[in-house]
Design a protein around this motif. Sequence first.
Motif, mmCIF file in Angstrom:
data_model
loop_
_atom_site.group_PDB
_atom_site.id
_atom_site.type_symbol
_atom_site.label_atom_id
_atom_site.label_comp_id
_atom_site.label_asym_id
_atom_site.label_seq_id
_atom_site.Cartn_x
_atom_site.Cartn_y
_atom_site.Cartn_z
ATOM 1 N N ILE A 1 11.177 1.076 -1.800
ATOM 2 C CA ILE A 1 11.729 -0.038 -1.020
ATOM 3 C C ILE A 1 12.481 -0.980 -1.939
ATOM 4 C CG2 ILE A 1 11.221 -1.892 0.611
ATOM 5 C CD1 ILE A 1 8.591 -0.533 1.257
ATOM 6 N N PHE B 1 -2.038 3.706 -10.116
ATOM 7 C CA PHE B 1 -0.767 2.987 -10.251
ATOM 8 C C PHE B 1 -0.833 1.866 -11.291
ATOM 9 C CE2 PHE B 1 -0.675 4.474 -5.724
ATOM 10 C CZ PHE B 1 0.358 5.382 -5.871
ATOM 11 N N PRO C 1 -3.090 -3.790 2.971
ATOM 12 C CA PRO C 1 -2.509 -2.819 2.026
ATOM 13 C C PRO C 1 -1.158 -3.300 1.492
ATOM 14 C CG PRO C 1 -2.715 -1.898 4.270
ATOM 15 C CD PRO C 1 -2.993 -3.356 4.364
ATOM 16 N N ILE C 2 -0.966 -3.131 0.193
ATOM 17 C CA ILE C 2 0.270 -3.550 -0.474
ATOM 18 C C ILE C 2 1.149 -2.334 -0.727
ATOM 19 C CG2 ILE C 2 1.200 -4.551 -2.607
ATOM 20 C CD1 ILE C 2 -1.238 -6.321 -2.727
ATOM 21 N N LEU C 3 2.441 -2.496 -0.420
ATOM 22 C CA LEU C 3 3.410 -1.421 -0.604
ATOM 23 C C LEU C 3 4.116 -1.489 -1.947
ATOM 24 C CD1 LEU C 3 5.008 -1.771 2.918
ATOM 25 C CD2 LEU C 3 3.803 0.263 2.115
ATOM 26 N N ASP C 4 4.378 -2.717 -2.405
ATOM 27 C CA ASP C 4 5.167 -2.848 -3.624
ATOM 28 C C ASP C 4 4.981 -4.238 -4.198
ATOM 29 O OD1 ASP C 4 6.899 -1.992 -5.615
ATOM 30 O OD2 ASP C 4 8.700 -1.984 -4.363
ATOM 31 N N TYR D 1 8.845 9.029 -8.483
ATOM 32 C CA TYR D 1 8.676 7.720 -9.111
ATOM 33 C C TYR D 1 8.125 7.886 -10.525
ATOM 34 C CZ TYR D 1 3.627 7.950 -8.141
ATOM 35 O OH TYR D 1 2.320 8.316 -8.096
ATOM 36 N N MET E 1 -0.693 4.672 7.403
ATOM 37 C CA MET E 1 0.207 3.525 7.474
ATOM 38 C C MET E 1 1.304 3.798 8.510
ATOM 39 S SD MET E 1 0.487 2.365 3.441
ATOM 40 C CE MET E 1 0.489 0.591 3.726
ATOM 41 N N PHE F 1 6.386 -2.013 -11.748
ATOM 42 C CA PHE F 1 6.225 -3.197 -10.883
ATOM 43 C C PHE F 1 6.735 -4.482 -11.548
ATOM 44 C CE2 PHE F 1 2.657 -0.337 -9.464
ATOM 45 C CZ PHE F 1 3.324 0.111 -8.329
ATOM 46 N N LEU G 1 5.905 5.458 -13.353
ATOM 47 C CA LEU G 1 5.194 4.188 -13.530
ATOM 48 C C LEU G 1 5.765 3.384 -14.697
ATOM 49 C CD1 LEU G 1 1.520 5.244 -12.761
ATOM 50 C CD2 LEU G 1 3.143 4.020 -11.296
ATOM 51 N N ARG H 1 10.132 4.096 -7.385
ATOM 52 C CA ARG H 1 8.905 3.357 -7.143
ATOM 53 C C ARG H 1 7.992 4.183 -6.243
ATOM 54 N NH1 ARG H 1 10.753 -1.485 -8.571
ATOM 55 N NH2 ARG H 1 8.828 -2.536 -7.968
ATOM 56 N N PRO H 2 6.674 3.956 -6.292
ATOM 57 C CA PRO H 2 5.773 4.702 -5.402
ATOM 58 C C PRO H 2 6.190 4.598 -3.925
ATOM 59 C CG PRO H 2 4.503 3.596 -7.097
ATOM 60 C CD PRO H 2 5.926 3.140 -7.274
ATOM 61 N N ASN H 3 6.545 3.397 -3.469
ATOM 62 C CA ASN H 3 7.195 3.245 -2.167
ATOM 63 C C ASN H 3 8.632 2.797 -2.447
ATOM 64 O OD1 ASN H 3 4.951 3.656 -0.153
ATOM 65 N ND2 ASN H 3 4.056 1.995 -1.368
ATOM 66 N N ARG I 1 2.550 4.488 1.195
ATOM 67 C CA ARG I 1 1.161 4.629 0.732
ATOM 68 C C ARG I 1 0.754 3.315 0.074
ATOM 69 N NH1 ARG I 1 2.413 8.972 -3.996
ATOM 70 N NH2 ARG I 1 4.594 8.725 -3.487
ATOM 71 N N PRO I 2 -0.496 2.918 0.183
ATOM 72 C CA PRO I 2 -0.905 1.645 -0.437
ATOM 73 C C PRO I 2 -1.017 1.792 -1.956
ATOM 74 C CG PRO I 2 -2.727 2.618 0.825
ATOM 75 C CD PRO I 2 -1.579 3.559 0.938
ATOM 76 N N ILE I 3 -0.343 0.906 -2.676
ATOM 77 C CA ILE I 3 -0.494 0.900 -4.142
ATOM 78 C C ILE I 3 -1.586 -0.075 -4.558
ATOM 79 C CG2 ILE I 3 1.909 1.545 -4.571
ATOM 80 C CD1 ILE I 3 1.830 -1.698 -5.586
#
Lengths: 148, 148
Positions: free
Chosen positions: B92, A40, A119-122, B65, B1, B81, B67, B88-90, A5-7
């Motif tokens: 990875i 986020f 879109p950014i993942l992390d 996750y 995505m 982050f 924050l 983490r939200p994604n 999902r895009p953060i």
Amino acid sequence: MFNPRPIAFVRSPHQDTNDVPKGLGAKHTAEGVLEIQPEFAAGLADIEGFSHLYVLWEFDRASGYELTAHPPSDDRPHGVFATRSPQRPNPIGLTVVELLRRDGAKLYVRGLDMLDGTPILDIKPYLSNVPEEKLRRGWLAEAEARKR
Amino acid sequence: MFNPRPIAFVRSPHQDTNDVPKGLGAKHTAEGVLEIQPEFAAGLADIEGFSHLYVLWEFDRASGYELTAHPPSDDRPHGVFATRSPQRPNPIGLTVVELLRRDGAKLYVRGLDMLDGTPILDIKPYLSNVPEEKLRRGWLAEAEARKR
């Protein structure tokens, strides 16, 4: 596996892949903003102490993948995992950016090679590096040598 | 995505998160193998010329996750982050490994911090680094200073 999902989204001066510097010696100095989604934003606490960040993002305008890539920095093909080709089995890009300043949920950065709206993942802190004397750069060093 | 798929799996001596060195000054020297799935092996062409690789992988044993993260390297919380937290939200992970040798679809590497069986999303050549004099390491440098 997980569902990405895009953060955040990239605000970049690059509207088209042709706008992004490519090939040998390309420098990425474009400035822009990483706009973190409100839900986020709390995850950014203390990020302003880091000078550089890893940004993981989706090649959202690439389609499909090729195991053999033809990078603009060489006239010879190479395996996709030995290149930064956008056409990868998992279309994830990785960029190190310099964090210029933070304004709430907006990170002002330098060094973008992504397109506007990406879109950014992390986002992760960039912490370490490999000493130059221990680094070998494979076919890229050879392509540079051939150009000289 | 996109829908993530494993291109490889990690063979690591770390069976459990407790086996992975953590906290200030932790060194990742574990050796192991990245076993690329047969259908993606052609993507490894010319990878043996690079001394170091980025490995992008899934924290497949993390759930959910937060924050706000509580890294083992500090007694203070930080935004997710600004840390390497698995939650983490994604989910990875990103690791720089040293490539020792390649044997067909197996990459023998040093510097693993992943658990045995971890699915790998992507492998990229490690090319550049940020000069040490330009790098600021935020809360981590502060946590190190407090320990001295």
